[in-house]
Scaffold this motif. Structure first.
Motif: not given
Length: 337
Positions: A51-53, A90-91, A167-168, A173-174
């Motif tokens: 879910y999150f890096s 870019s996101l 990051e969220v 986006q992904m």
């Protein structure tokens, strides 16, 4: 950020513990139990990373810090502004830079930019996520008097909230999110002085009175401020509790379920003048503030607050992970409604 009339509200912390009693168990059963605990921990870690890096969020803090202090009217501020605009674009966000000039408490004119990025701007139902991206022009709480008039790097105070939200955005986006989400990176939050409440939150005050879209509305708002420091504690901020109690308890319950109750303390903190206050006051959006504050500390915010210790060494990726994982889990739940 400062206290509103120095209002500090303490509460209680309820710690629940349970003991598992076994009438008999063999060494094999003990080994099996330990193995099960390891598997559970690994599963939780894998889910969090999915879910999150935290590594990605940390890199976003490092990038902001590389520009130096991000104080309005400085070169570091200008460089970071352009990086944020480019990164948000870019996101996959529709980016709107809102430029204006405000007057600081000392009469100085500050050229500031609120940066708004949107997913699915055509959707009527919206979620507002915000953080301030500027840093403090002085280190008024630094123990070294000779350094107090110098601006701080603000790795946590400014950098961490922005980084978690970037990051969220990357994760959303992904996942090709269907949610209507607006990211607001507010400027000039940290230019204030303690004896003047109106000297803080200049960017969010301007935006809330002049939103990027006329008659802007959102169903809820979540502010992140100082969400990356070692030994962080997140309690119920008073205005959040008054104006968005259901959202507040929902977020803290999610954090507890995910195993972050040691960070998200279900007890009262303080009434804080932060970017959620003008959003609530001027737009009526129920907004909560996830902010590092513990009334058991001398100043509440931690030893790095408004000092030159607010640098990368003070950042704990595990704290970034807890906040990001909690927020992403909440957003995932909204998509299923």
């Amino acid at each position: 950020m400062t206290f509103l009339k120095a209002a500090q509200i303490t509460g209680f912390v309820s710690l629940l513990s349970a003991a598992l009693l076994f009438s008999s168990c063999s060494s094999e059963e003990g080994s099996s139990s330990a193995s099960s605990e390891v598997e559970t921990t690994q599963k939780n870690t894998e889910e969090a990373n999915k879910y999150f890096s935290a590594d990605s969020a940390y890199s976003y803090i490092a990038r902001q810090v590389s520009f130096g202090p991000r104080v309005p009217n400085t070169e570091g501020h200008k460089a970071c502004k352009q990086w944020l605009i480019d990164k948000m674009a870019s996101l996959g966000l529709r980016v709107i830079p809102q430029e204006t000039t405000v007057t600081a408490h000392d009469g100085k004119k500050l050229d500031i930019t609120n940066i708004i990025g949107s997913f699915n701007p055509e959707r009527e139902d919206r979620i507002l996520l915000l953080a301030h991206w500027d840093t403090r022009p002085i280190a008024d709480y630094d123990p070294n008097e000779s350094l107090r008039n110098k601006p701080i790097l603000g790795a946590d105070d400014g950098g961490s909230g922005v980084a978690v939200l970037l990051e969220v955005a990357r994760q959303l986006q992904m996942a090709n999110t269907s949610l209507g989400i607006d990211f607001l990176f507010a400027d000039a939050e940290d230019y204030g002085v303690s004896n003047d409440e109106d000297s803080w939150c200049l960017g969010s005050t301007y935006w809330s009175k002049n939103p990027h879209i006329p008659n802007y509305k959102a169903d809820l708002g979540i502010l992140l401020d100082m969400v990356g420091a070692k030994e962080a504690k997140f309690r119920w901020e008073t205005f959040s509790k008054i104006h968005a109690p259901y959202l507040l308890t929902t977020i803290w319950d999610i954090a507890s379920r995910l195993g972050y109750s040691h960070l998200f303390i279900q007890a009262d903190g303080a009434a804080l003048t932060d970017d959620h206050v003008p959003v609530i006051k001027n737009l009526g959006i129920p907004t909560i503030n996830i902010v590092n504050y513990d009334p058991n500390r001398l100043n509440g915010f931690g030893g790095h607050w408004h000092t030159h210790k607010d640098d990368l060494e003070n950042i704990d990726p595990a704290v970034l992970q807890a906040v990001g994982h909690t927020l992403m889990t909440f957003l995932k739940q909204q998509e299923t409604k």
